[in-house]
Design an enzyme around this catalytic site. Structure first.
Site, PDB file in Angstrom:
ATOM      1  N   HIS A 140       0.725  -1.103   0.132  1.00  0.00           N
ATOM      2  CA  HIS A 140       0.218   0.052  -0.050  1.00  0.00           C
ATOM      3  C   HIS A 140       0.893   1.207   0.078  1.00  0.00           C
ATOM      4  O   HIS A 140       2.037   1.060   0.510  1.00  0.00           O
ATOM      5  CB  HIS A 140      -0.890   0.109   1.348  1.00  0.00           C
ATOM      6  CG  HIS A 140      -0.109   0.115   2.480  1.00  0.00           C
ATOM      7  ND1 HIS A 140       0.446  -0.987   3.078  1.00  0.00           N
ATOM      8  CD2 HIS A 140      -0.055   1.167   3.603  1.00  0.00           C
ATOM      9  CE1 HIS A 140       0.747  -0.857   4.284  1.00  0.00           C
ATOM     10  NE2 HIS A 140       0.551   0.584   4.500  1.00  0.00           N
ATOM     11  N   ASP A 174       0.456   5.121   1.589  1.00  0.00           N
ATOM     12  CA  ASP A 174      -0.372   5.351   2.693  1.00  0.00           C
ATOM     13  C   ASP A 174      -1.568   6.366   2.444  1.00  0.00           C
ATOM     14  O   ASP A 174      -1.381   7.474   1.312  1.00  0.00           O
ATOM     15  CB  ASP A 174       0.371   6.261   3.520  1.00  0.00           C
ATOM     16  CG  ASP A 174       1.393   5.441   4.654  1.00  0.00           C
ATOM     17  OD1 ASP A 174       1.039   4.275   4.505  1.00  0.00           O
ATOM     18  OD2 ASP A 174       2.494   5.735   5.086  1.00  0.00           O
ATOM     19  N   HIS A 215       4.679   0.068   0.412  1.00  0.00           N
ATOM     20  CA  HIS A 215       5.437  -0.725   1.405  1.00  0.00           C
ATOM     21  C   HIS A 215       4.463  -1.991   1.820  1.00  0.00           C
ATOM     22  O   HIS A 215       3.338  -1.595   1.689  1.00  0.00           O
ATOM     23  CB  HIS A 215       5.848   0.319   2.536  1.00  0.00           C
ATOM     24  CG  HIS A 215       4.949   1.123   3.177  1.00  0.00           C
ATOM     25  ND1 HIS A 215       4.309   2.174   2.688  1.00  0.00           N
ATOM     26  CD2 HIS A 215       4.359   0.786   4.200  1.00  0.00           C
ATOM     27  CE1 HIS A 215       3.381   2.664   3.365  1.00  0.00           C
ATOM     28  NE2 HIS A 215       3.237   1.960   4.484  1.00  0.00           N
ATOM     29  N   ARG A 243       4.295   6.688  13.651  1.00  0.00           N
ATOM     30  CA  ARG A 243       4.516   7.242  12.551  1.00  0.00           C
ATOM     31  C   ARG A 243       3.896   8.665  12.078  1.00  0.00           C
ATOM     32  O   ARG A 243       2.775   8.934  12.995  1.00  0.00           O
ATOM     33  CB  ARG A 243       3.667   6.138  11.283  1.00  0.00           C
ATOM     34  CG  ARG A 243       3.770   6.581   9.660  1.00  0.00           C
ATOM     35  CD  ARG A 243       2.520   5.906   9.038  1.00  0.00           C
ATOM     36  NE  ARG A 243       1.531   6.583   9.040  1.00  0.00           N
ATOM     37  CZ  ARG A 243       0.352   6.151   8.465  1.00  0.00           C
ATOM     38  NH1 ARG A 243       0.575   5.009   7.851  1.00  0.00           N
ATOM     39  NH2 ARG A 243      -0.946   6.757   8.903  1.00  0.00           N
TER      40      ARG A 243
END
Length: 308
Positions: free
Chosen positions: A105, A107, A256, A273
């Protein structure tokens, strides 16, 4: 002399297309303009950059992120931020018990302006396992055959939470949040990177639901082919997390995946994150993405020096 040639940093590429480790900088200290420019240049070149032995706090993580853009809220639906830091998403393996890992995916592409970048910091990591894979979407596009590039240049796709396999079609609290306040956008299958001018294959199985204006079976075949292309091993790098590790990726040109082997370990993996506000993607003809549902994923920041 290019920026990367004159840099004071020690930049160590990890594969032909994707990923480099950066040494020679202490992220506990404020970055000067030259160092910031050198790190940005490495990010644009390698799509994801890694730092080792950077034992920084939430506040230092946030200060680093601010040098490269405007931090967003932790997540549109499911952030679990540490107290006082609404921009930081806590990602714990305990919250994914039983999962076999994430799909590939990029983000938050279900919003009209997906994040420009993401900065992921190790909190607690197992002694082995729990790695993250990254792939270069500009390289994936570049190495398509010329006739197929011509085809995908004109395609658009629907992105939404739930993605290709409709994995939010269930009764979970998270799925209920998504259904009650959906985010969806149509993005060009090939976007133009706003800084490098590269053409990028902008699809991912985590968020891309279907190719627009084609039959459902055609969409599925096309997406399967494109997903296979972005997951080719030659475009990938695999990052092993250690205490003090930090990964910073260009979310406009990479995807990623967490393979999910941490689900078989007794040790919890905790990562933190921050995402940076992104622009609205533009296709090769200059047409911007179209909002289908929801709101832009905009900055959610507090002034430097303000209480967190």
């Amino acid at each position: 002399m290019t920026v990367l040639e004159r840099t004071r940093l020690d930049i160590r590429p990890l594969s032909v297309f994707t990923g480099a480790e950066i040494h020679g900088v202490d992220l506990r200290e404020p970055l000067d303009d030259d160092t910031t420019a050198d790190i940005r240049a490495a990010l644009l070149r390698w799509k994801v950059i890694f730092f080792r032995d950077q034992h920084i706090s939430h506040a230092q993580h946030l200060a680093f992120a601010r040098r490269f853009g405007k931090p967003t809220a932790a997540h549109p639906y499911d952030g679990h931020p540490p107290e006082g830091f609404p921009q930081i998403r806590t990602i714990s393996s305990k919250s994914t018990t039983g999962r076999r890992g994430d799909r590939w995916h990029t983000d938050v592409t279900g919003v009209i302006n997906p994040p420009a970048g993401s900065i992921l910091r190790a909190g607690k990591v197992p002694p082995y396992g729990g790695d993250t894979l990254f792939t270069n979407l500009a390289a994936a596009y570049q190495h398509l055959s010329a006739p197929f590039r011509t085809l995908v240049d004109g395609l658009w796709a629907r992105h939404q939470f739930g993605g290709y396999n409709g994995d939010l079609d269930n009764a979970s609290i998270y799925a209920s949040k998504v259904r009650s306040n959906p985010n969806a956008a149509d993005h060009a299958v090939v976007r133009v990177h706003p800084e490098t001018g590269e053409r990028v294959l902008f699809v991912n199985p985590g968020f891309t639901r279907r190719i627009n204006d084609v039959a459902e079976t055609e969409s599925r075949h096309l997406l399967n082919l494109l997903f296979e292309e972005i997951a080719r091993p030659e475009y990938q790098v695999r990052f092993r997390w250690e205490p003090g590790s930090l990964a910073f990726w260009d979310n406009r040109a990479s995807a990623h995946q967490g393979p999910g082997d941490f689900a078989y370990l007794d040790t919890e993996r905790v990562l933190y994150r921050i995402t940076l506000e992104g622009d609205v993607p533009v296709g090769i003809d200059g047409t911007p993405s179209r909002l289908i549902a929801g709101q832009p994923f905009t900055a959610f920041d507090t002034p430097e020096g303000a209480p967190q």
